[in-house]
Design an enzyme around this catalytic site. Sequence first.
Site, PDB file in Angstrom:
ATOM      1  N   VAL A 104       4.680   0.958   1.370  1.00 24.68           N
ATOM      2  CA  VAL A 104       4.720  -0.144   2.501  1.00 24.68           C
ATOM      3  C   VAL A 104       4.936  -1.424   1.630  1.00 24.68           C
ATOM      4  CG1 VAL A 104       3.889  -1.646   4.351  1.00 24.68           C
ATOM      5  CG2 VAL A 104       3.564   0.840   4.221  1.00 24.68           C
ATOM      6  N   LYS A 127       8.676  -0.089   5.249  1.00 30.62           N
ATOM      7  CA  LYS A 127       7.958   1.105   4.744  1.00 30.62           C
ATOM      8  C   LYS A 127       9.030   1.968   4.265  1.00 30.62           C
ATOM      9  CE  LYS A 127       5.226   5.234   6.168  1.00 30.62           C
ATOM     10  NZ  LYS A 127       4.553   5.901   7.125  1.00 30.62           N
ATOM     11  N   ASP A 146      -1.369  11.969  14.502  1.00 30.18           N
ATOM     12  CA  ASP A 146      -1.932  11.511  13.014  1.00 30.18           C
ATOM     13  C   ASP A 146      -2.802  10.293  13.232  1.00 30.18           C
ATOM     14  OD1 ASP A 146      -2.798  11.846  10.499  1.00 30.18           O
ATOM     15  OD2 ASP A 146      -1.273  10.678   9.665  1.00 30.18           O
ATOM     16  N   GLY A 162       0.726   8.850   2.745  1.00 28.58           N
ATOM     17  CA  GLY A 162       1.107  10.285   2.335  1.00 28.58           C
ATOM     18  C   GLY A 162       2.704  10.298   2.563  1.00 28.58           C
ATOM     19  N   GLY A 205       0.856  -1.177   0.129  1.00 32.32           N
ATOM     20  CA  GLY A 205       0.080  -0.029   0.057  1.00 32.32           C
ATOM     21  C   GLY A 205       0.944   1.300  -0.003  1.00 32.32           C
TER      22      GLY A 205
END
Length: 296
Positions: free
Chosen positions: A29, A44, A142, A25, A22
């Site tokens: 990953v 990541k 976040d 922002g 995936g």
Amino acid sequence: METGTGRPRLLGDRYRLLSPKGRDGQGIVWRAHDLRLRRDVAIKEIRPRFRADGADLKEARRRAMREARSAGRLSHPAVIAVHDLLEEDGRLWIVMELLEALTLEETVGHLGHLPVHWTAWIGFQLLGGLRHAHGAGVLHRDINPGNILLTGERVVLSDFGIAALNGDPSTSTTVPVHCAPAYVAPERLRGRPANPSADLWSFGASLYFAVEGRPPYPGSDALQVLGRAMSRDPDPPLRAGPLGAVLRGLLRRPPAERITADHAARLLSEILRTEGVAVDAPRLPSARIPPDALMR
């Protein structure tokens, strides 16, 4: 990701990249295999921001180090585990545990909204990880439905990509552009520093989304959503039932008036017991780490 020979790329002579999982922002990953420990992991790849004079590699490196340092301090079932940090070929890679999971955002997208007892259970589990992080002096900054992973057995808070050590003066108060304004505390939208109560707002906004099936400030126009988030309270929840008290307490605009994490945990545990769901009494870790313990 393959090399010129057609073989999957090997990072650090240890991690073999298999396939992308995936994108968010901050980067991509990957699913990868740890040849040394013979286990699959998630890696990541941090993509730096770009400026007119080229990639901001210094900022990318600083951001990745902050993510690894913050998440690496934590050990809790509701916080994703970080194993390693690599720098190779000018790129930064964070090695994490691999979870087969749907995000809360994806789950609500499939189901429309979640029942009250499901939402309360998700919230209770997630709050355990958040309290653990805050007890270690770590802020997430976040929290949103896209960063909450549901495995069926665990609720896991992921992506400490903009996490900050609580009280670290070197951390910017600017809200990164990829953050969804509907899940950012009003005081942060106005440029004030992050603190635990701002994380609790974002946590409450994510529970609101789960039980109502929409964000606390819905809309497709980001500027309109931002304007609403900065100027008025969320619409009263319609499906929340007993969760309404939790949501109202977490989504109070003045930070000093928000309920604490301890208070929210007690309310959630009471809802679950009423629904016949057994949970342990909420409590903090026995040893709390001072916020500046590992900053020297």
